[in-house]
Design a protein around this motif. Structure first.
Motif, mmCIF file in Angstrom:
data_model
loop_
_atom_site.group_PDB
_atom_site.id
_atom_site.type_symbol
_atom_site.label_atom_id
_atom_site.label_comp_id
_atom_site.label_asym_id
_atom_site.label_seq_id
_atom_site.Cartn_x
_atom_site.Cartn_y
_atom_site.Cartn_z
ATOM 1 N N ALA A 74 -1.907 -15.932 14.540
ATOM 2 C CA ALA A 74 -1.001 -16.210 15.666
ATOM 3 C C ALA A 74 -0.735 -14.955 16.493
ATOM 4 C CB ALA A 74 0.308 -16.784 15.149
ATOM 5 N N LYS A 75 -0.690 -13.804 15.814
ATOM 6 C CA LYS A 75 -0.421 -12.547 16.511
ATOM 7 C C LYS A 75 -1.692 -11.759 16.811
ATOM 8 C CE LYS A 75 4.197 -11.934 14.539
ATOM 9 N NZ LYS A 75 5.086 -11.038 13.752
ATOM 10 N N ASN A 76 -2.828 -12.285 16.352
ATOM 11 C CA ASN A 76 -4.119 -11.617 16.582
ATOM 12 C C ASN A 76 -4.138 -10.204 16.023
ATOM 13 O OD1 ASN A 76 -5.094 -13.899 18.158
ATOM 14 N ND2 ASN A 76 -3.686 -13.180 19.740
ATOM 15 N N THR A 77 -3.648 -10.072 14.817
ATOM 16 C CA THR A 77 -3.616 -8.770 14.169
ATOM 17 C C THR A 77 -4.275 -8.841 12.796
ATOM 18 O OG1 THR A 77 -1.447 -9.200 13.204
ATOM 19 C CG2 THR A 77 -1.490 -8.079 15.334
ATOM 20 N N VAL A 78 -4.776 -7.695 12.365
ATOM 21 C CA VAL A 78 -5.295 -7.549 11.010
ATOM 22 C C VAL A 78 -4.733 -6.245 10.456
ATOM 23 C CG1 VAL A 78 -7.420 -6.387 11.772
ATOM 24 C CG2 VAL A 78 -7.360 -7.558 9.556
ATOM 25 N N SER A 79 -4.357 -6.279 9.187
ATOM 26 C CA SER A 79 -3.734 -5.109 8.570
ATOM 27 C C SER A 79 -4.461 -4.752 7.278
ATOM 28 C CB SER A 79 -2.259 -5.381 8.274
ATOM 29 O OG SER A 79 -1.546 -5.637 9.467
ATOM 30 N N LEU A 80 -4.304 -3.495 6.898
ATOM 31 C CA LEU A 80 -4.892 -3.015 5.652
ATOM 32 C C LEU A 80 -3.839 -2.213 4.906
ATOM 33 C CD1 LEU A 80 -7.615 -2.904 4.055
ATOM 34 C CD2 LEU A 80 -7.928 -0.625 5.070
ATOM 35 N N GLN A 81 -3.373 -2.755 3.800
ATOM 36 C CA GLN A 81 -2.436 -2.040 2.947
ATOM 37 C C GLN A 81 -3.243 -1.236 1.943
ATOM 38 O OE1 GLN A 81 0.987 -1.828 3.036
ATOM 39 N NE2 GLN A 81 0.740 -0.305 1.416
ATOM 40 N N MET A 82 -3.053 0.075 1.958
ATOM 41 C CA MET A 82 -3.825 0.972 1.105
ATOM 42 C C MET A 82 -2.893 1.641 0.102
ATOM 43 S SD MET A 82 -6.374 2.666 3.937
ATOM 44 C CE MET A 82 -5.056 3.565 4.772
ATOM 45 N N ASN A 83 -3.093 1.349 -1.156
ATOM 46 C CA ASN A 83 -2.287 1.932 -2.228
ATOM 47 C C ASN A 83 -3.154 2.808 -3.121
ATOM 48 O OD1 ASN A 83 -0.066 0.408 -1.311
ATOM 49 N ND2 ASN A 83 -0.618 -1.315 -2.627
ATOM 50 N N SER A 84 -2.501 3.644 -3.905
ATOM 51 C CA SER A 84 -3.210 4.520 -4.848
ATOM 52 C C SER A 84 -4.339 5.268 -4.153
ATOM 53 C CB SER A 84 -3.771 3.700 -6.018
ATOM 54 O OG SER A 84 -2.743 3.006 -6.692
ATOM 55 N N LEU A 85 -4.018 5.846 -3.026
ATOM 56 C CA LEU A 85 -5.041 6.515 -2.224
ATOM 57 C C LEU A 85 -5.607 7.730 -2.941
ATOM 58 C CD1 LEU A 85 -3.350 6.086 1.231
ATOM 59 C CD2 LEU A 85 -5.713 5.434 0.705
ATOM 60 N N LYS A 86 -6.902 7.957 -2.704
ATOM 61 C CA LYS A 86 -7.628 9.061 -3.310
ATOM 62 C C LYS A 86 -8.180 9.967 -2.212
ATOM 63 C CE LYS A 86 -9.285 5.941 -6.955
ATOM 64 N NZ LYS A 86 -10.496 5.378 -7.632
ATOM 65 N N PRO A 87 -8.433 11.244 -2.523
ATOM 66 C CA PRO A 87 -9.016 12.129 -1.507
ATOM 67 C C PRO A 87 -10.307 11.576 -0.910
ATOM 68 C CG PRO A 87 -8.202 13.430 -3.325
ATOM 69 C CD PRO A 87 -8.057 11.992 -3.730
#
Length: 117
Positions: A74-87
């Protein structure tokens, strides 16, 4: 034509989290798949995660269990939740969209994610 604008990149310590967002505009009716690719210095662009209009997802093995892709049609959006990030997640992250009209691919300009050790 489809325009994609990313937001949400930045600097984070290893183990931290970031959320990327991408807003699509233009011929949005034609978009089926959306998602994220990334390109680290000296490396080729690689798939991170994609999601179809119907909600089917595909993730790179390297991010499974840590990243979650979501989409708001409906909002024409896409998201990416990034956890436990690594170098090794450090890269420029590009939003991606594929149009059902001619199968054309569209790309955002990218947002930099830097993960410090």
């Amino acid at each position: 034509q489809v325009q994609l604008v990313e937001s949400g990149g930045g600097l984070v310590q290893a183990g931290g989290s970031l959320r990327l967002s991408c807003a699509a505009s233009g011929s949005i009716f034609s978009i089926n798949t959306m998602g994220w690719f990334r390109q680290a210095p000296g490396k080729q662009r690689e798939l991170v995660a994609v999601i179809t209009r119907g909600g089917s997802t595909n993730y790179a093995d390297s991010v499974k269990g840590r990243f979650t892709i979501s989409r708001d049609n409906a909002k024409n959006t896409v998201s990416l939740q990034m956890n436990s990030l690594k170098p090794e997640d450090t890269a420029v992250y590009h939003c991606y969209a594929n149009s059902i009209v001619g199968g054309k691919d569209y790309w955002g300009k990218g947002t930099l994610v830097t993960v410090s050790s």
